[in-house]
Design an enzyme around this catalytic site. Structure first.
Site, short mmCIF file in Angstrom:
data_model
loop_
_atom_site.label_atom_id
_atom_site.label_comp_id
_atom_site.label_asym_id
_atom_site.label_seq_id
_atom_site.Cartn_x
_atom_site.Cartn_y
_atom_site.Cartn_z
N HIS A 142 0.87 -1.18 0.00
CA HIS A 142 0.00 0.00 0.00
C HIS A 142 0.91 1.24 0.00
O HIS A 142 2.03 1.20 0.51
CB HIS A 142 -0.84 -0.05 1.28
CG HIS A 142 -1.87 1.03 1.42
ND1 HIS A 142 -1.57 2.30 1.83
CD2 HIS A 142 -3.21 1.00 1.23
CE1 HIS A 142 -2.69 3.02 1.88
NE2 HIS A 142 -3.69 2.25 1.52
N ASP A 219 3.22 -4.73 7.94
CA ASP A 219 1.96 -3.98 7.83
C ASP A 219 0.81 -4.97 8.02
O ASP A 219 0.49 -5.76 7.13
CB ASP A 219 1.90 -3.33 6.44
CG ASP A 219 0.60 -2.56 6.22
OD1 ASP A 219 -0.33 -2.68 7.05
OD2 ASP A 219 0.52 -1.84 5.21
N GLN A 222 -4.40 -5.46 6.94
CA GLN A 222 -5.37 -6.39 6.35
C GLN A 222 -5.27 -7.78 6.96
O GLN A 222 -5.98 -8.69 6.53
CB GLN A 222 -5.17 -6.47 4.82
CG GLN A 222 -5.34 -5.14 4.12
CD GLN A 222 -6.77 -4.60 4.16
OE1 GLN A 222 -7.71 -5.30 4.55
NE2 GLN A 222 -6.93 -3.35 3.78
N LYS A 245 -10.12 -0.75 10.54
CA LYS A 245 -10.32 -1.95 9.72
C LYS A 245 -10.62 -3.18 10.58
O LYS A 245 -11.03 -4.21 10.08
CB LYS A 245 -9.10 -2.22 8.86
CG LYS A 245 -8.87 -1.14 7.80
CD LYS A 245 -7.80 -1.55 6.83
CE LYS A 245 -7.10 -0.38 6.18
NZ LYS A 245 -7.87 0.26 5.12
N CYS A 383 -4.84 2.37 -3.62
CA CYS A 383 -3.61 2.92 -3.03
C CYS A 383 -2.44 1.96 -3.19
O CYS A 383 -1.62 1.79 -2.26
CB CYS A 383 -3.80 3.29 -1.55
SG CYS A 383 -5.09 4.51 -1.29
#
Ligand code: 7TS
Length: 425
Positions: A142, A219, A222, A245, A383
């Site tokens: 991202h 990261d 997700q 999220k 993104c």
């Protein structure tokens, strides 16, 4: 305790593996927004990768802060300030347990994941990198894990390298390893791709990086909504995620950092809350995590994030993962039957994210048409422009799953896409 919280709390605890433990209709009842109709149709929300909807216990926990336990934190001797500080720090403890961090001192609150990456690109770089030193990212990132490093490249003269993927979106471990060099100072890569759903084999990435004494930043934006994450089992050095999220509020992100590394890092921003003492000649700073939390933090948001963590933990991340895996398989089957539809991203290991394109129909047209049927998906580059370029695309449509989605949602999506295929076929 109110009804909504009671209903979440009385669900079978994590570790109960019976299929009945996951009752999607009961879960949906916790999300007031899912009762909305849009364009006269029931809302079919398939955009949780952009931002997840909020269950009542999160909304109520934040209301309670403002109604009965609100003041600024860490400053007051008065009762309300202490109550608010306790609630805020309890949120930090919940995040630490959620990630299985060794200590809540390893949990830094930021505004979102993006700010956590900017903190790292500024503070980690100043502590550990010299001009010409390298940061290795992946082709799945991202923009939040690309652009801050480019800013650091301009400011500090570091070098940004990229580990490739194959055409299906698989992360290539050996290609990655071949890019670890004598000047690599950090590996920074995603756990799960937001655009393709690829799950990166993080534990093996860490093993290969640590064999060369290179720390790893992951990261987890997700990953945290879809799978249990244990930073110590993964052996990562830094882990980032964002509250909104994982069914929590906007305005709060998390940077987990290994205590000994955070201790070496200079402040990211200066101001109140992060100092030990200030004079015009010299200022000294608090220890982590407070050193990195200048100014009034997101107080109600941290409490809301704690409630979101309780919510998903009570349901059990393993149950959520199993529910979403079943739905994803069903969705890929239903979507493959739509004429002219091509799924983008066929990695071996995927989370509940399905990107696709259709012959003759631009993704924005797909998104606009199916919105009229009440179906919300994201369209565009997500993104992740360099990833789109790698795949020879400018945009996709993306359906992303949350714990509240049903086969009925997938059927509505498939029906709407068949209609698109008829228009553009
Ligand atoms: N990293 C990943 C993997 C993401 O998916 C996102 C947001 C971010 C970082 C940034 O999170 P933020 O809270 O700081 O904005 N991803 C998306 C998306 O896929 N669609 O909208 C936002």
């Amino acid at each position: 305790m109110n009804d909504a919280i009671t209903s979440a709390r009385t669900r079978p605890a994590a570790g109960d593996n019976s299929a009945r433990a996951f009752d999607v209709e009961r879960i949906r009842a916790d999300f007031p927004i899912l009762r909305q109709r849009v364009h006269g149709q029931p809302l079919v929300y398939l955009d949780s990768a952009a931002s997840a909807q909020k269950p009542r216990p999160v909304i109520e926990a934040m209301d309670r802060v403002y109604e009965s336990a609100y003041a600024n934190v860490h400053r007051g001797v008065h009762y309300m300030s202490q109550v608010a500080t306790d609630a805020f720090e309890a949120g930090r403890e919940k995040v630490a347990r959620f990630l299985n961090a060794a200590s809540s001192d390893e949990i830094v609150f930021t505004r979102n994941a993006t700010e956590a990456f900017n903190l790292m690109a500024s503070s980690f770089t100043r502590a550990f990198l010299k001009p010409g030193d390298e940061v290795l990212i992946s082709a799945l990132e991202h923009h939040a894990n690309i652009v801050p490093w480019q800013l650091a490249r301009e400011q500090f003269g570091i070098v940004l390298k990229v580990a490739p993927i194959d055409d299906d979106g698989n992360f290539l471990l050996d290609e990655f390893e071949a890019r670890l060099g004598a000047r690599t100072r950090l590996v920074s890569l995603t756990h799960v791709s937001n655009a393709l759903g690829t799950i990166v084999p993080v534990a093996e990435v860490v093993r290969r990086a640590h064999a060369r004494d290179i720390p790893v930043l992951v990261d987890g934006c997700q990953a945290t909504p879809h799978m249990a994450v244990d930073v110590r089992a993964l052996d990562v050095d830094f882990y980032v995620f964002t509250g909104h999220k994982v069914y929590g509020p906007t305005g709060v992100g998390v940077l987990y950092g290994r205590r000994e590394l955070l201790a070496e890092m200079p402040p990211y921003q200066g101001g109140g809350e992060m100092i030990a003492s200030v004079s015009y000649e010299k200022t000294t700073f608090k220890a982590p995590p407070h050193r990195f939390e200048a100014g009034t933090p997101p107080i109600a948001e941290v409490v809301g994030l704690g409630a979101a963590i309780d919510y998903v933990s009570d349901i059990g991340l393993e149950h959520i993962a199993a529910h979403e895996a079943g739905l994803r398989a069903y969705a890929e089957e239903r979507l493959s039957a739509v004429p002219g539809l091509h799924i983008v991203g066929r990695a071996r290991d995927k989370a509940g994210i399905i990107s696709f394109v259709m012959d003759n129909a631009h993704p924005h047209d797909i998104g606009t048409i199916i919105d009229r049927a009440g179906v919300a998906v994201r369209t565009g580059h997500h993104c992740a422009e360099p990833l789109m370029h790698r795949l020879g695309l400018t945009a996709t449509a993306r359906a992303s799953l949350g714990l509240y989605n049903t086969r009925g949602d997938i059927d509505a999506l498939a029906r709407a896409l068949h209609a698109v295929a008829e228009i553009f076929g």
